[in-house]
Design a protein around this motif. Structure first.
Motif, PDB file in Angstrom:
ATOM      1  N   PHE A 126       5.047  21.408  21.905  1.00 49.62           N
ATOM      2  CA  PHE A 126       4.776  21.811  20.257  1.00 49.62           C
ATOM      3  C   PHE A 126       3.791  21.055  19.732  1.00 49.62           C
ATOM      4  N   ASN A 127       2.645  21.509  19.345  1.00 45.11           N
ATOM      5  CA  ASN A 127       1.681  20.703  18.573  1.00 45.11           C
ATOM      6  C   ASN A 127       0.714  21.878  17.483  1.00 45.11           C
ATOM      7  N   SER A 128       0.521  21.417  16.452  1.00 42.88           N
ATOM      8  CA  SER A 128      -0.249  21.899  15.428  1.00 42.88           C
ATOM      9  C   SER A 128       0.405  23.273  15.020  1.00 42.88           C
ATOM     10  N   GLY A 129       1.711  23.408  14.963  1.00 43.04           N
ATOM     11  CA  GLY A 129       2.543  24.625  14.628  1.00 43.04           C
ATOM     12  C   GLY A 129       2.346  25.532  15.721  1.00 43.04           C
ATOM     13  N   ARG A 130       2.153  25.041  16.966  1.00 47.38           N
ATOM     14  CA  ARG A 130       2.169  26.406  18.148  1.00 47.38           C
ATOM     15  C   ARG A 130       2.594  25.570  19.469  1.00 47.38           C
ATOM     16  N   TYR A 131       3.363  26.535  19.928  1.00 43.88           N
ATOM     17  CA  TYR A 131       4.032  26.164  21.211  1.00 43.88           C
ATOM     18  C   TYR A 131       3.023  26.540  22.428  1.00 43.88           C
ATOM     19  N   PHE A 132       2.914  25.649  23.334  1.00 40.18           N
ATOM     20  CA  PHE A 132       2.028  25.917  24.421  1.00 40.18           C
ATOM     21  C   PHE A 132       2.283  25.277  25.759  1.00 40.18           C
ATOM     22  N   LEU A 133       1.739  25.950  26.878  1.00 40.78           N
ATOM     23  CA  LEU A 133       1.980  25.212  28.188  1.00 40.78           C
ATOM     24  C   LEU A 133       0.522  24.723  28.633  1.00 40.78           C
ATOM     25  N   SER A 134       0.309  23.517  28.986  1.00 39.77           N
ATOM     26  CA  SER A 134      -0.785  22.926  29.348  1.00 39.77           C
ATOM     27  C   SER A 134      -1.168  23.485  30.583  1.00 39.77           C
ATOM     28  N   GLU A 135      -2.335  23.472  30.998  1.00 38.52           N
ATOM     29  CA  GLU A 135      -3.187  23.941  32.029  1.00 38.52           C
ATOM     30  C   GLU A 135      -2.561  23.375  33.496  1.00 38.52           C
ATOM     31  N   ASP A 136      -2.242  22.307  33.433  1.00 37.41           N
ATOM     32  CA  ASP A 136      -1.594  21.740  34.770  1.00 37.41           C
ATOM     33  C   ASP A 136      -0.082  22.055  34.714  1.00 37.41           C
ATOM     34  N   SER A 137       0.471  22.206  33.749  1.00 34.23           N
ATOM     35  CA  SER A 137       1.838  23.025  33.887  1.00 34.23           C
ATOM     36  C   SER A 137       1.797  24.429  34.257  1.00 34.23           C
ATOM     37  N   PHE A 138       0.884  24.948  33.782  1.00 39.05           N
ATOM     38  CA  PHE A 138       0.973  26.372  34.075  1.00 39.05           C
ATOM     39  C   PHE A 138       0.463  26.699  35.543  1.00 39.05           C
ATOM     40  N   LYS A 139      -0.523  25.943  35.815  1.00 40.17           N
ATOM     41  CA  LYS A 139      -0.903  26.113  37.256  1.00 40.17           C
ATOM     42  C   LYS A 139       0.179  25.589  38.352  1.00 40.17           C
ATOM     43  N   ARG A 140       0.791  24.472  38.050  1.00 41.70           N
ATOM     44  CA  ARG A 140       1.902  24.290  39.134  1.00 41.70           C
ATOM     45  C   ARG A 140       2.747  25.273  39.168  1.00 41.70           C
ATOM     46  N   GLN A 141       3.387  25.848  38.095  1.00 46.82           N
ATOM     47  CA  GLN A 141       4.287  27.184  38.030  1.00 46.82           C
ATOM     48  C   GLN A 141       3.591  28.103  38.897  1.00 46.82           C
ATOM     49  N   MET A 142       2.566  28.566  38.470  1.00 44.07           N
ATOM     50  CA  MET A 142       1.812  29.722  39.310  1.00 44.07           C
ATOM     51  C   MET A 142       1.539  29.534  40.455  1.00 44.07           C
ATOM     52  N   ASP A 143       1.217  28.311  41.136  1.00 45.44           N
ATOM     53  CA  ASP A 143       0.990  27.897  42.390  1.00 45.44           C
ATOM     54  C   ASP A 143       2.126  28.200  43.260  1.00 45.44           C
ATOM     55  N   GLU A 172      -8.855  29.275  38.709  1.00 46.27           N
ATOM     56  CA  GLU A 172      -9.084  28.739  37.437  1.00 46.27           C
ATOM     57  C   GLU A 172      -8.216  29.882  36.480  1.00 46.27           C
ATOM     58  N   LEU A 173      -7.772  29.307  35.308  1.00 43.36           N
ATOM     59  CA  LEU A 173      -7.083  30.352  34.333  1.00 43.36           C
ATOM     60  C   LEU A 173      -7.744  31.005  33.134  1.00 43.36           C
ATOM     61  N   ASP A 174      -7.502  31.710  32.732  1.00 42.96           N
ATOM     62  CA  ASP A 174      -8.641  32.277  31.458  1.00 42.96           C
ATOM     63  C   ASP A 174      -8.500  31.363  30.658  1.00 42.96           C
ATOM     64  N   SER A 175      -7.537  30.162  30.221  1.00 39.82           N
ATOM     65  CA  SER A 175      -7.694  29.222  29.073  1.00 39.82           C
ATOM     66  C   SER A 175      -7.276  28.171  29.778  1.00 39.82           C
ATOM     67  N   ASN A 176      -7.468  26.991  28.819  1.00 41.81           N
ATOM     68  CA  ASN A 176      -7.168  25.804  29.359  1.00 41.81           C
ATOM     69  C   ASN A 176      -5.651  25.571  28.961  1.00 41.81           C
ATOM     70  N   THR A 177      -5.319  26.121  27.827  1.00 38.64           N
ATOM     71  CA  THR A 177      -3.801  25.892  27.644  1.00 38.64           C
ATOM     72  C   THR A 177      -3.329  27.590  27.326  1.00 38.64           C
ATOM     73  N   TYR A 178      -2.125  27.615  27.743  1.00 40.09           N
ATOM     74  CA  TYR A 178      -1.219  29.086  27.324  1.00 40.09           C
ATOM     75  C   TYR A 178      -0.410  29.062  26.224  1.00 40.09           C
ATOM     76  N   VAL A 179      -0.735  29.528  25.129  1.00 42.75           N
ATOM     77  CA  VAL A 179      -0.040  29.759  23.782  1.00 42.75           C
ATOM     78  C   VAL A 179       1.136  30.733  24.055  1.00 42.75           C
ATOM     79  N   VAL A 180       2.291  30.222  23.507  1.00 44.53           N
ATOM     80  CA  VAL A 180       3.479  31.015  23.688  1.00 44.53           C
ATOM     81  C   VAL A 180       3.957  31.274  22.408  1.00 44.53           C
ATOM     82  N   ASP A 181       4.052  32.721  21.953  1.00 41.21           N
ATOM     83  CA  ASP A 181       4.727  32.866  20.628  1.00 41.21           C
ATOM     84  C   ASP A 181       6.126  32.880  20.499  1.00 41.21           C
TER      85      ASP A 181
END
Length: 318
Positions: free
Chosen positions: A94-111, A122-131
């Motif tokens: 959680f940062n600046s009022g948003r929840y997100f997954l870092s690129e490393d965390s998302f890549k690790r889960q996807m791999d 690569e992903l389409d974004s460096n961070t993955y914002v989750v609503d």
């Protein structure tokens, strides 16, 4: 005759040629599909391990784009059948009022979910914002919207039963704070002379897009009994009489009409009622009439009614 033979040979050559052409194309196509390529693919997102304190918003992304290195066969599969990727929401930051997954965390889960011979580039974004949003919860009582018309001489025996009698709502605090009750869809029952039980939908207020409810339906039930009437003669008690005086009422007893089920009426007697006349209500006036009030009556009765609401009296000195 010769022309027919030549025509048949030509048709046979065309068929053989077409077969070889098709086989050549398939061999070329399969050979190309066997090669390794770099391209983009789309995956359907499935969120899991959602913490109890968070809820998924309506604007949550349901797909992710990624650049992969894979064989043509695998890219063809992704074009026809979109694969699913599970996202572990418990790892969000959680940062600046948003929840997100870092690129490393998302890549690790996807791999961990891709085949061994597929490389995630690569992903389409460096961070993955989750609503996501913080949730509050509360229990809201359910109220039945019931138009009940009973047959003559029938009553609702006891209280209306609603199951569940309340629902739990989870959502943003500013959405659910104003909720005081949840109503059922209107239910109309006419000419009723027996017990009833009906399942109805719950009507949720508008503007609760990010709130969820534990139930969407409820059962409205009631016990219906046939009632009768019975008259009881009950003595009048006068209270707040001045010291040294006695009040005599005319008459000294009045009748009460009681409505209840037949079985209940058998259990009731005149001693279950109390009728009071308050002398203090006169406040020094010259009136010779006292108002009557039923101060005690038995439980589980439909109606109790005095035949007379007033009584005459005489104040006598002892």
């Amino acid at each position: 005759m010769v022309k027919k033979v030549l025509h048949g040979l030509n048709k046979k050559k065309v068929k053989v040629f077409s077969l070889f052409l098709l086989c050549s194309f398939l061999a070329w196509f399969i050979s190309n599909l066997s090669d390794t390529y770099e391209s983009r693919a789309y995956f359907t997102v499935n969120y899991r391990n959602l913490p109890d304190s968070l809820l998924l918003g309506k604007n949550a992304n349901n797909q992710i784009e990624a650049k992969l290195r894979a064989s043509g066969f695998q890219f063809l599969y992704y074009k026809i059948f979109r694969s699913r990727i599970d996202i572990d929401v418990s790892q969000v930051e959680f940062n600046s009022g948003r929840y997100f997954l870092s690129e490393d965390s998302f890549k690790r889960q996807m791999d961990q979910q891709l085949s061994q011979n597929i490389s995630l580039l690569e992903l389409d974004s460096n961070t993955y914002v989750v609503d996501l949003y913080q949730v509050d919860s509360k229990k809201i009582p359910v109220k039945a919207v019931l138009d009940l018309q009973l047959q003559q001489n029938y009553i609702l025996d006891g209280k209306l039963q609603i199951s569940p009698d309340s629902v739990e709502v989870k959502g943003p605090k500013n959405e659910i704070d104003t909720l005081e009750s949840i109503k059922t869809a209107p239910l109309q029952l006419a000419n009723v002379n027996s017990d009833f039980s009906n399942e109805v939908t719950l009507v949720f207020p508008k503007g609760l897009d990010n709130s969820i409810f534990s139930n969407s339906r409820a059962t409205v039930a009631g016990k219906v009994s046939k009632f009768s009437e019975k008259v009881f003669e009950v003595p009048i008690q006068v209270i707040n009489i001045p010291e040294g005086y006695h009040v005599r009422t005319f008459p000294n007893a009045v009748t009460i009409l009681c409505k209840a089920t037949i079985d209940r009426l058998k259990e009731i007697s005149a001693s279950d009622f109390e009728i009071v006349a308050d002398y203090g209500q006169l406040q020094g006036s010259d009136s010779r009439t006292l108002f009557l009030e039923v101060t005690e009556s038995p439980q589980k009765v439909y109606d109790v009614r005095l035949e007379e609401n007033t009584v005459n009296f005489v104040l006598e000195q002892q």
